[in-house]
Design a protein around this motif. Structure first.
Motif, mmCIF file in Angstrom:
data_model
loop_
_atom_site.group_PDB
_atom_site.id
_atom_site.type_symbol
_atom_site.label_atom_id
_atom_site.label_comp_id
_atom_site.label_asym_id
_atom_site.label_seq_id
_atom_site.Cartn_x
_atom_site.Cartn_y
_atom_site.Cartn_z
ATOM 1 N N TYR A 118 0.826 -1.211 0.000
ATOM 2 C CA TYR A 118 0.000 0.000 0.000
ATOM 3 C C TYR A 118 0.859 1.259 0.000
ATOM 4 C CZ TYR A 118 -3.129 3.644 1.724
ATOM 5 O OH TYR A 118 -3.822 4.814 1.869
ATOM 6 N N ALA A 119 1.959 1.253 0.754
ATOM 7 C CA ALA A 119 2.808 2.441 0.843
ATOM 8 C C ALA A 119 3.461 2.792 -0.489
ATOM 9 C CB ALA A 119 3.885 2.227 1.910
ATOM 10 N N ASP A 120 3.520 1.833 -1.401
ATOM 11 C CA ASP A 120 4.133 2.078 -2.705
ATOM 12 C C ASP A 120 3.171 2.692 -3.715
ATOM 13 O OD1 ASP A 120 6.893 0.804 -2.474
ATOM 14 O OD2 ASP A 120 5.612 -0.850 -1.827
ATOM 15 N N LEU A 121 1.885 2.722 -3.413
ATOM 16 C CA LEU A 121 0.907 3.166 -4.412
ATOM 17 C C LEU A 121 1.115 4.608 -4.874
ATOM 18 C CD1 LEU A 121 -2.355 1.436 -3.124
ATOM 19 C CD2 LEU A 121 -0.715 0.619 -4.836
ATOM 20 N N PRO A 122 1.375 5.578 -3.978
ATOM 21 C CA PRO A 122 1.633 6.944 -4.476
ATOM 22 C C PRO A 122 2.814 7.001 -5.441
ATOM 23 C CG PRO A 122 1.152 6.990 -2.137
ATOM 24 C CD PRO A 122 1.317 5.542 -2.500
ATOM 25 N N ARG A 123 3.858 6.224 -5.139
ATOM 26 C CA ARG A 123 5.016 6.206 -6.047
ATOM 27 C C ARG A 123 4.629 5.616 -7.403
ATOM 28 N NH1 ARG A 123 8.343 2.364 -7.686
ATOM 29 N NH2 ARG A 123 7.538 0.854 -6.182
ATOM 30 N N LEU A 124 3.846 4.553 -7.396
ATOM 31 C CA LEU A 124 3.434 3.939 -8.655
ATOM 32 C C LEU A 124 2.567 4.895 -9.467
ATOM 33 C CD1 LEU A 124 2.631 0.322 -7.398
ATOM 34 C CD2 LEU A 124 4.673 1.094 -8.629
ATOM 35 N N ILE A 125 1.673 5.610 -8.795
ATOM 36 C CA ILE A 125 0.836 6.577 -9.497
ATOM 37 C C ILE A 125 1.699 7.694 -10.093
ATOM 38 C CG2 ILE A 125 -0.942 8.360 -9.181
ATOM 39 C CD1 ILE A 125 -2.299 6.502 -7.190
ATOM 40 N N LEU A 133 -3.240 -2.797 -9.639
ATOM 41 C CA LEU A 133 -2.998 -3.959 -10.497
ATOM 42 C C LEU A 133 -1.496 -4.239 -10.630
ATOM 43 C CD1 LEU A 133 -5.610 -3.453 -13.367
ATOM 44 C CD2 LEU A 133 -5.685 -5.154 -11.530
ATOM 45 N N THR A 134 -0.699 -3.186 -10.651
ATOM 46 C CA THR A 134 0.750 -3.356 -10.696
ATOM 47 C C THR A 134 1.257 -3.974 -9.405
ATOM 48 O OG1 THR A 134 1.022 -1.492 -12.211
ATOM 49 C CG2 THR A 134 2.952 -2.141 -10.932
ATOM 50 N N ALA A 135 0.796 -3.450 -8.279
ATOM 51 C CA ALA A 135 1.234 -3.980 -6.982
ATOM 52 C C ALA A 135 0.874 -5.452 -6.827
ATOM 53 C CB ALA A 135 0.616 -3.164 -5.857
ATOM 54 N N LYS A 136 -0.219 -5.872 -7.470
ATOM 55 C CA LYS A 136 -0.683 -7.255 -7.353
ATOM 56 C C LYS A 136 -0.202 -8.148 -8.498
ATOM 57 C CE LYS A 136 -2.597 -6.740 -3.459
ATOM 58 N NZ LYS A 136 -1.997 -7.423 -2.266
ATOM 59 N N GLY A 137 0.667 -7.620 -9.361
ATOM 60 C CA GLY A 137 1.323 -8.457 -10.348
ATOM 61 C C GLY A 137 0.641 -8.595 -11.692
#
Length: 230
Positions: free
Chosen positions: A9-16, A74-78
């Protein structure tokens, strides 16, 4: 030996943030982020390994005009490679301004034209029932302003009459509806016979409980309240 840790979850802002350019619909993306994470991390049985299996759970993003949070989850979940996020909105990219079910693994419907997700989810739930796959959950995410569309009103009425227990609608309430509903959003579903729950759209535990607590014989509407748009 190097251990690779899957994004959380903590990676989501970076992915966005890897998706740059115009038409990001930032408010739409940010309003859905926590709900999407809880669904994919705690609730839905859908993975890159089983997303083609008939008995999988299904998630339908009706609020498809702001898919950056969806792509990040979707990226975080592969489902999507992180490197692909930088291609967002490129003419040759799979990651368009609206999600495309024919191009992105795990995406159930091509969406963005508001008012389509709930009616399609209704049909999906009925189809699963006809095939005897009643344990597969069907979850659709809509925006509060989408409920002004007449197609949603018809689907709300039919789903309760047909006792579609495997159908869940989560409404992101950021107070952007033009007309609203007397008594609030939850009442719109309750008067037709849905089980309704209103929670903070930022509280992961409250969302998890709302999605997973039993509601025998009735479809479920979860109203996820977030910050007002703008």
């Amino acid at each position: 030996m190097t251990t690779v840790t899957a994004p959380g979850y903590a990676d989501l802002p970076r992915l966005i943030s890897l998706m740059t350019g115009d038409e990001k619909h930032t408010a739409a993306a940010e309003s859905t982020l926590d709900v999407l994470w809880v669904l994919y991390d705690r609730v839905l049985d859908v993975t890159p390994a089983n997303f083609r299996e008939p008995g999988r759970d299904r998630f339908l993003l009706s609020k498809g005009h702001g898919p950056m949070a969806y792509y990040a989850v979707l990226t975080a979940k592969g489902f999507i490679a992180e490197a692909e996020l930088a291609t967002w909105s490129d003419p040759m990219s799979r990651l368009g301004h609206h999600p495309d079910r024919c191009r992105i693994p795990g995406v159930e419907i091509s969406s963005g034209s508001l008012g389509h997700g709930l009616p399609i989810a209704l049909g999906t739930a009925l189809g699963l029932r006809a095939r005897g796959l009643t344990s597969a959950k069907v979850v659709t995410l809509v925006g509060d302003a989408e409920l002004d569309e007449g197609s949603n009103h018809e689907a709300i009425a039919v789903a309760a009459r047909d006792h579609l227990e495997n159908l869940t609608t989560v409404v992101i309430d950021n107070r952007s509806s033009t007309r609203g509903w007397p008594g609030g959003i939850a009442r719109r579903f309750a008067v037709e016979g849905w089980e309704t729950r209103t929670v903070s759209g930022r509280d992961h535990d409250a969302l998890d409980e709302a999605f997973t607590t039993a509601h025998p014989g009735r479809p479920l509407a979860v109203v996820a309240v977030v910050e007002p748009k703008g």
